[in-house]
Design an enzyme around this catalytic site. Sequence first.
Site, PDB file in Angstrom:
ATOM      1  N   HIS A  82       0.096  -1.537   0.260  1.00  0.00           N
ATOM      2  CA  HIS A  82      -0.304  -0.495  -0.185  1.00  0.00           C
ATOM      3  C   HIS A  82       0.853   0.902  -0.070  1.00  0.00           C
ATOM      4  CE1 HIS A  82       0.548   0.725   4.593  1.00  0.00           C
ATOM      5  NE2 HIS A  82       0.478   1.120   4.178  1.00  0.00           N
ATOM      6  N   GLU A 111      24.542   7.278   6.041  1.00  0.00           N
ATOM      7  CA  GLU A 111      23.339   7.029   4.973  1.00  0.00           C
ATOM      8  C   GLU A 111      24.047   6.765   3.540  1.00  0.00           C
ATOM      9  OE1 GLU A 111      21.435  10.853   3.817  1.00  0.00           O
ATOM     10  OE2 GLU A 111      21.450  10.763   5.497  1.00  0.00           O
ATOM     11  N   ASP A 134      -0.230  -7.777   2.224  1.00  0.00           N
ATOM     12  CA  ASP A 134       0.327  -6.280   1.878  1.00  0.00           C
ATOM     13  C   ASP A 134       1.346  -6.422   1.731  1.00  0.00           C
ATOM     14  OD1 ASP A 134       0.618  -3.502   1.809  1.00  0.00           O
ATOM     15  OD2 ASP A 134      -0.149  -3.006   4.055  1.00  0.00           O
ATOM     16  N   SER A 241       4.202   2.477   7.940  1.00  0.00           N
ATOM     17  CA  SER A 241       4.115   2.286   7.688  1.00  0.00           C
ATOM     18  C   SER A 241       5.114   1.433   7.097  1.00  0.00           C
ATOM     19  CB  SER A 241       2.528   2.182   5.962  1.00  0.00           C
ATOM     20  OG  SER A 241       1.363   2.942   6.209  1.00  0.00           O
TER      21      SER A 241
END
Length: 572
Positions: A82, A111, A134, A241
């Site tokens: 999603h 990074e 998902d 998420s």
Amino acid sequence: MRATTALLVVCFWMNAGVRAAQKDEKCGSTPAVNPRRRFLRVVGGTQATYGSHPWLVSIQNKGSHFCGGAILTDSWILTAAHCFPSSSNVFLSGVTILVGEFDLRVEDKDEQVFTVKSLLIHENYNQACPMNYDIALVELHRRIAMGARVRPICLPLPDFKIPPSTKCVVAGWGKTWERGHIPAVLREVHLGLVDQAKCQYVQLMIKSSFPKQKQKFLDPPMTILCAGAERGGRDACQGDSGGPLVCQAGAGSDHWMVLGITSWGQGCGRSWGMKGNRHPSKKGSPGIFTDVKLLLPWIKQKMREAEQQRQSTSGLCSVTDGPVADSEGWIRNPAFPDAYYDNNQLCLWSIKAHPGHSILLEFDHFDVENGSNCRFDRLTVSGSRNKSVAIFCGKLLPARVLLHNSQNAMLLFSSDISRAAHGFAVRYRGIRGTFPPACGTIVLVEDQISLHTPNYPQSYSNDCVLRWVIYAPPGRLVKLTFADFDLEESERCLHDSLTVLGDVEGNKEIAVLCGGGVPPPVLSFSSIMVLCFASDSQITHRGFSAGLTFIRKEGVATSMKQLPSQVYITPT
């Protein structure tokens, strides 16, 4: 003097060992921080420690964080489907993946920034029912440079059983409260897993609060797990998420695996207890996560397909795995003699025999890192539907494995982040007809058949070990009924014996039988029963003959009887 202790050890084909110190920068370890420190909350909590989640990535669109993800290999990121409302080149061209990220405001020391080479979303994912399937895989345009604060997360084993007290953690740059803002610095939360039955019940309550026209899209999904306290206060939130729900690989372990992918939730940190009086629309929900263990085959398949297309390696298995081409051949890891297998491996081979055949596995050599209960590196042999038959590690050459009347077998090899050995070579072949019980064999049984010791009714041989792994259909128990029984009698059955177990690992002991006289029937705890016959180096007897039946659980009470005095039953 009798070697009685050795019998109990060899029955399980496992050796004890000591884990080596971790030297490799591999999956699931957090060397920058103490892994046993207390984890704080994302919602209303404080920031994480730099380097405490070396597998976590920030997925950004034109420089703005919108989802998390986890490093699987130096080329692949695991995240939620999603997170990608579009898979168009226009959208993906604006997406960047930041590894080694901690503070979104500055460029961190470790990074690294990547663009998307390809995006794979599960075929069954539907935006109308976003909780189910998902899951997505993102392939990076170049390889990640691993280091102390940039490491992959470990995938779970398909047969990993999650203890109720498992410690799990979610981290991310999601909102610190439901209507809050995205924080600049990484946060983390300790969440407890929710019983699966309760998880499904909560989803039914959530469904009832939606308009009827939407309820048809909200059938309780089968690819989820839940985590979070019923009283609320701790949760993931918007922006988390796609990030991983990571859990300790075992009690006191300093090594972590990904069991879930942050997917959905009703509110952030709300209470969701089933006994509350609030209307379902006002209640929260536990955190909803995609169950990674259920979708392991999809992950492996997609990465393998990409590997084959590009003639590259996925990083999960350094040798060729997958379905074997022939009904007879060899499986090896590593591919060359005298080499060492790689760390952080997850290799899966599937074997298919012709109808009417059984599958026989015979080992040529075996050298896999040792450990208590094969906790670190191990080879697991399973039948159809992931029915575990045996787990091997150490240097002892494993027994032959016979999958009786089974046309399917699966071999799963996994290694942790440290210490490798020379691996194994196993020959597989299909055999037709009956295969008499033989010492040094593990037999998978899924039929209601008769069992007996080798050479019965003649005397069995000395130094014999024979193991049957019996599976009844779901909802049924295994009943073992003896027709004849004659084993050497000894105190606590320390010499010749038949051990009845309730699991493959040997943790659930039902009874240990020896002596003369026919014992009453023995029942399993569940749909699995394991029988281990072992004889020592002196004195043999006739052995035993018994039959297997699969009975419904309702018949348990009438089947239990008191065993006679010559049968030793170990405490359970």
